[in-house]
Design a protein around this motif. Structure first.
Motif, PDB file in Angstrom:
ATOM      1  N   LEU A  62      60.812  42.141  32.308  1.00 22.51           N
ATOM      2  CA  LEU A  62      61.120  41.526  31.017  1.00 22.51           C
ATOM      3  C   LEU A  62      60.918  42.559  29.921  1.00 22.51           C
ATOM      4  O   LEU A  62      59.903  43.277  29.921  1.00 22.51           O
ATOM      5  N   PRO A  63      61.829  42.674  28.988  1.00 15.05           N
ATOM      6  CA  PRO A  63      61.645  43.609  27.879  1.00 15.05           C
ATOM      7  C   PRO A  63      60.322  43.367  27.161  1.00 15.05           C
ATOM      8  O   PRO A  63      60.004  42.230  26.791  1.00 15.05           O
ATOM      9  N   ILE A  82      53.536  31.840  31.952  1.00 15.77           N
ATOM     10  CA  ILE A  82      54.857  31.896  32.566  1.00 15.77           C
ATOM     11  C   ILE A  82      54.686  31.634  34.054  1.00 15.77           C
ATOM     12  O   ILE A  82      54.019  32.396  34.756  1.00 15.77           O
ATOM     13  N   GLY A  83      55.273  30.553  34.535  1.00 16.25           N
ATOM     14  CA  GLY A  83      55.158  30.191  35.944  1.00 16.25           C
ATOM     15  C   GLY A  83      54.757  28.746  36.104  1.00 16.25           C
ATOM     16  O   GLY A  83      54.188  28.141  35.189  1.00 16.25           O
ATOM     17  N   GLY A  84      55.028  28.203  37.280  1.00 13.99           N
ATOM     18  CA  GLY A  84      54.695  26.805  37.522  1.00 13.99           C
ATOM     19  C   GLY A  84      54.021  26.562  38.852  1.00 13.99           C
ATOM     20  O   GLY A  84      53.938  25.421  39.307  1.00 13.99           O
ATOM     21  N   GLY A  85      53.513  27.640  39.480  1.00 13.39           N
ATOM     22  CA  GLY A  85      52.881  27.513  40.787  1.00 13.39           C
ATOM     23  C   GLY A  85      51.389  27.273  40.693  1.00 13.39           C
ATOM     24  O   GLY A  85      50.872  26.783  39.679  1.00 13.39           O
ATOM     25  N   VAL A  86      50.672  27.627  41.748  1.00 14.93           N
ATOM     26  CA  VAL A  86      49.249  27.323  41.856  1.00 14.93           C
ATOM     27  C   VAL A  86      48.437  28.046  40.783  1.00 14.93           C
ATOM     28  O   VAL A  86      47.629  27.425  40.070  1.00 14.93           O
ATOM     29  N   VAL A  87      48.618  29.356  40.638  1.00 17.29           N
ATOM     30  CA  VAL A  87      47.848  30.106  39.633  1.00 17.29           C
ATOM     31  C   VAL A  87      48.140  29.572  38.234  1.00 17.29           C
ATOM     32  O   VAL A  87      47.227  29.355  37.429  1.00 17.29           O
ATOM     33  N   ALA A  88      49.406  29.329  37.951  1.00 16.73           N
ATOM     34  CA  ALA A  88      49.791  28.851  36.623  1.00 16.73           C
ATOM     35  C   ALA A  88      49.151  27.504  36.306  1.00 16.73           C
ATOM     36  O   ALA A  88      48.580  27.311  35.224  1.00 16.73           O
ATOM     37  N   THR A  89      49.223  26.563  37.231  1.00 15.63           N
ATOM     38  CA  THR A  89      48.717  25.214  36.950  1.00 15.63           C
ATOM     39  C   THR A  89      47.191  25.176  36.936  1.00 15.63           C
ATOM     40  O   THR A  89      46.589  24.505  36.100  1.00 15.63           O
ATOM     41  N   GLU A  90      46.545  25.907  37.855  1.00 16.15           N
ATOM     42  CA  GLU A  90      45.084  25.903  37.860  1.00 16.15           C
ATOM     43  C   GLU A  90      44.517  26.564  36.613  1.00 16.15           C
ATOM     44  O   GLU A  90      43.571  26.055  35.997  1.00 16.15           O
ATOM     45  N   MET A  91      45.085  27.699  36.228  1.00 10.68           N
ATOM     46  CA  MET A  91      44.558  28.386  35.050  1.00 10.68           C
ATOM     47  C   MET A  91      44.913  27.650  33.755  1.00 10.68           C
ATOM     48  O   MET A  91      44.146  27.674  32.792  1.00 10.68           O
ATOM     49  N   ARG A 149      56.977  23.092  29.406  1.00  7.52           N
ATOM     50  CA  ARG A 149      58.406  23.241  29.153  1.00  7.52           C
ATOM     51  C   ARG A 149      59.107  23.694  30.437  1.00  7.52           C
ATOM     52  O   ARG A 149      58.918  24.826  30.901  1.00  7.52           O
ATOM     53  N   THR A 150      59.869  22.796  31.024  1.00  4.20           N
ATOM     54  CA  THR A 150      60.604  23.122  32.244  1.00  4.20           C
ATOM     55  C   THR A 150      62.010  23.618  31.894  1.00  4.20           C
ATOM     56  O   THR A 150      62.455  23.510  30.742  1.00  4.20           O
ATOM     57  N   ASP A 151      62.687  24.166  32.907  1.00  2.00           N
ATOM     58  CA  ASP A 151      64.033  24.722  32.727  1.00  2.00           C
ATOM     59  C   ASP A 151      64.059  25.693  31.546  1.00  2.00           C
ATOM     60  O   ASP A 151      64.988  25.700  30.730  1.00  2.00           O
ATOM     61  N   THR A 152      63.022  26.505  31.456  1.00  3.62           N
ATOM     62  CA  THR A 152      62.850  27.427  30.332  1.00  3.62           C
ATOM     63  C   THR A 152      62.761  28.859  30.845  1.00  3.62           C
ATOM     64  O   THR A 152      61.901  29.175  31.677  1.00  3.62           O
ATOM     65  N   ALA A 153      63.638  29.719  30.373  1.00  6.52           N
ATOM     66  CA  ALA A 153      63.650  31.119  30.788  1.00  6.52           C
ATOM     67  C   ALA A 153      63.149  32.004  29.650  1.00  6.52           C
ATOM     68  O   ALA A 153      63.467  31.772  28.473  1.00  6.52           O
ATOM     69  N   VAL A 154      62.377  33.012  29.998  1.00  5.42           N
ATOM     70  CA  VAL A 154      61.830  33.950  29.022  1.00  5.42           C
ATOM     71  C   VAL A 154      62.750  35.163  28.930  1.00  5.42           C
ATOM     72  O   VAL A 154      63.148  35.736  29.946  1.00  5.42           O
ATOM     73  N   ALA A 155      63.069  35.577  27.700  1.00  8.51           N
ATOM     74  CA  ALA A 155      63.966  36.717  27.489  1.00  8.51           C
ATOM     75  C   ALA A 155      63.210  38.006  27.200  1.00  8.51           C
ATOM     76  O   ALA A 155      63.648  39.090  27.592  1.00  8.51           O
ATOM     77  N   ALA A 156      62.062  37.919  26.522  1.00  5.53           N
ATOM     78  CA  ALA A 156      61.325  39.130  26.144  1.00  5.53           C
ATOM     79  C   ALA A 156      59.936  38.744  25.654  1.00  5.53           C
ATOM     80  O   ALA A 156      59.658  37.567  25.375  1.00  5.53           O
ATOM     81  N   VAL A 157      59.080  39.752  25.562  1.00  3.39           N
ATOM     82  CA  VAL A 157      57.734  39.564  25.023  1.00  3.39           C
ATOM     83  C   VAL A 157      57.504  40.646  23.967  1.00  3.39           C
ATOM     84  O   VAL A 157      57.829  41.820  24.189  1.00  3.39           O
ATOM     85  N   VAL A 212      59.629  35.398  23.588  1.00  2.00           N
ATOM     86  CA  VAL A 212      60.977  35.033  23.151  1.00  2.00           C
ATOM     87  C   VAL A 212      61.694  34.340  24.300  1.00  2.00           C
ATOM     88  O   VAL A 212      61.772  34.868  25.416  1.00  2.00           O
ATOM     89  N   LEU A 213      62.223  33.164  24.046  1.00  5.18           N
ATOM     90  CA  LEU A 213      62.899  32.392  25.081  1.00  5.18           C
ATOM     91  C   LEU A 213      64.404  32.605  25.007  1.00  5.18           C
ATOM     92  O   LEU A 213      64.953  32.917  23.939  1.00  5.18           O
ATOM     93  N   GLU A 214      65.061  32.452  26.139  1.00  6.85           N
ATOM     94  CA  GLU A 214      66.526  32.511  26.127  1.00  6.85           C
ATOM     95  C   GLU A 214      67.048  31.354  25.282  1.00  6.85           C
ATOM     96  O   GLU A 214      66.599  30.224  25.408  1.00  6.85           O
ATOM     97  N   GLY A 215      67.967  31.664  24.404  1.00  2.00           N
ATOM     98  CA  GLY A 215      68.466  30.672  23.459  1.00  2.00           C
ATOM     99  C   GLY A 215      67.925  30.879  22.070  1.00  2.00           C
ATOM    100  O   GLY A 215      68.385  30.244  21.115  1.00  2.00           O
ATOM    101  N   GLY A 216      66.904  31.785  21.946  1.00  3.70           N
ATOM    102  CA  GLY A 216      66.449  32.154  20.611  1.00  3.70           C
ATOM    103  C   GLY A 216      65.136  31.573  20.166  1.00  3.70           C
ATOM    104  O   GLY A 216      64.540  32.044  19.190  1.00  3.70           O
ATOM    105  N   ASP A 217      64.643  30.527  20.830  1.00  3.19           N
ATOM    106  CA  ASP A 217      63.357  29.951  20.446  1.00  3.19           C
ATOM    107  C   ASP A 217      62.238  30.922  20.834  1.00  3.19           C
ATOM    108  O   ASP A 217      62.452  31.875  21.582  1.00  3.19           O
ATOM    109  N   HIS A 218      61.029  30.686  20.327  1.00  2.00           N
ATOM    110  CA  HIS A 218      59.934  31.576  20.663  1.00  2.00           C
ATOM    111  C   HIS A 218      58.617  30.819  20.655  1.00  2.00           C
ATOM    112  O   HIS A 218      58.493  29.748  20.054  1.00  2.00           O
TER     113      HIS A 218
END
Length: 478
Positions: free
Chosen positions: A157-158, A184-193, A237-245, A257-263
């Protein structure tokens, strides 16, 4: 130039995490001389940056959540967690990131520890560069076991690398609570932390590329966990892609920064998007293998095409969990010892002494979120993909008397996957407060291929949450 010291052992183990420790324990128990090479802390990722510190952080959060659901306790536990005490509790269980206790245990079984970076140097040879630059060459009469585990895999990711994001290591070892945390993520580490740091006072936002949390489990699991996190104040936020940090100078607040311009603005960013094998700098090229690759193995955990190299635990990509790595270590240790003795043939059929069968058929996992999630064996989707004739049997855990006594308004769900041809269990999944302790009975039922007609005679105690087993069987029988 100092001449390298050469030492010969029966077995050389690369990596002193739980998997490597258990390989050494089993080979030493079989009378084989064993060396263990470790470049960091003896005890590995699990002890210092994963299982142990994460559960130490989560236990106060889950205990408070449970207490708040019990009449007579709500007012007593209405305030915030004692952050200093929680972090001190975590530090205690990691030994303050000192490995004296783990070293003592490994030495007590008779293994020799070599501190430094180990690399394969051709068949049955390992070179070790020590912390002071000294060199040792270890040769193995019978086997070398690669138990180097995994590291966090960061996406391309940029701006991400320069932003110095948290990985699982920073998330489990931080000594301060960020005001806000993006995940960023929805698995075990993401949900536990997300659960742990939200409970400690951070404002948490979870960004999931897919449609839900914990996608490798039954869909209802992620739905329950997402609902609870949302109620606790997290933004999922599901169905959400990250474009840059963006993070100027790698310090201070950052922007995702999210794809679509939101942040999203946050004080810290945890990236929990997967794992990569720690095999990039262990000399795989010297034995014809690709550096940085997962290592495919047979049922005895021996690397495909080799008669001396084993890959045990996460590096073989079979089941990336500490308890499975330790299970594999027991199998590999038995296989190494049997081959060293010239025992033939080995028991490599399903459930044999030298076969890691559970990696395919009965992998248990507990996710220590609020609510907990626990599963073993196949999900419905996995069983159907295999072409099995199956039936999913569901039950609302909140309707079990023991669950109602455990917590007011108990919310949870149970599912068992039945092989309709054999009338045995292929899998079971539970979500709800305290369900982690239900899992081993399910693991025994799946591993033992216990017929449902026999399970009918396994009477659960009243009033416990485990009475769900009776309700599931009743539902199956109609």
């Amino acid at each position: 130039m100092t001449r390298a010291v050469e030492v010969e052992y029966d077995v050389v183990v690369l990596g002193a995490g739980p998997t490597g420790e258990n390989v050494a324990d089993r080979t030493r128990a079989a009378g084989l001389s064993t060396a263990v090479v470790e470049s960091e802390l003896v005890g590995g990722e699990c002890s210092y940056w994963a299982c142990i510190p994460s559960k130490a952080l989560l236990r106060p959060a889950l205990a408070r959540a449970d207490a708040r659901r019990v009449p007579g306790l709500r007012r007593s536990v209405g305030g915030p967690l004692d952050t200093e005490a929680v972090l001190a509790h975590r530090d205690h269980f990691t030994g303050d990131w000192k490995d004296d206790g783990q070293v003592s245990w490994l030495e007590s079984v008779g293994a020799r520890i070599h501190r430094g970076h180990g690399r394969l140097d051709g068949p049955r040879r390992v070179t070790v560069t020590g912390p002071e630059g000294e060199h040792h060459v270890l040769t193995a009469r019978h086997a070398v076991a690669v138990c180097t585990g995994t590291r966090a895999a960061l996406p391309e990711l940029p701006g991400l690398t320069g932003a110095k994001p948290w990985t699982s290591r920073e998330a489990t070892s931080s000594h301060r609570v960020p005001g806000s945390l993006a995940v960023i993520g929805g698995g075990v580490v993401a949900t536990e932390m997300a659960t742990a740091w939200q409970a400690l006072g951070a404002r948490v936002t979870v960004l999931v590329r897919g449609g839900g949390l914990l996608p490798r489990m039954e869909p209802f699991v992620g739905e329950h966990v997402a609902a609870a996190l949302t109620e606790a104040g997290a933004d999922i936020r599901t169905d959400t892609a990250v474009a840059a940090v963006v993070r100027d100078g790698g310090t201070g607040p950052l922007t995702v920064v999210l794809e679509g311009g939101d942040h999203i603005d946050a004080d810290e960013l945890l990236v929990a998007t997967g794992r990569a094998p720690r095999t990039d700098d262990i000399g795989l090229e010297s034995v014809g293998l690709e550096p940085g690759s997962w290592l495919p193995v047979d049922e005895t955990l021996r690397v495909t095409g080799s008669d001396w190299l084993y890959a045990v635990g996460d590096v073989n990509h079979r089941a990336l969990m500490t308890h499975q790595g330790k299970y594999q270590a027991r199998v590999a240790g038995a296989a190494i010892a049997a081959r060293a003795r010239g025992t033939a043939p080995l028991e490599t059929g399903p459930w044999g002494a030298h076969s890691a069968t559970a990696d395919h058929s009965a992998v248990p996992q507990v996710v220590f979120t609020d609510p907990e999630a626990a599963a073993v064996g196949l999900t419905l989707a996995e069983a159907q993909k295999q072409g099995r004739r199956v039936r999913a049997v569901d039950y609302d855990l909140g309707n079990v008397s023991g669950a109602g006594l455990y917590a007011d308004g108990y919310r949870g769900h149970a599912r068992m996957i039945v092989d309709e041809d054999r009338r045995t269990l292929l899998g079971a999944t539970f979500v709800g407060p305290g369900v982690g302790e239900l899992l081993h009975s399910a693991t025994i039922a799946v591993t033992g291929e216990v017929p449902l007609d026999r399970l009918w005679h396994a009477v659960p105690s009243f009033p416990t949450i485990s009475e769900v087993w009776l309700r599931l069987l009743e539902t199956y029988r109609g």
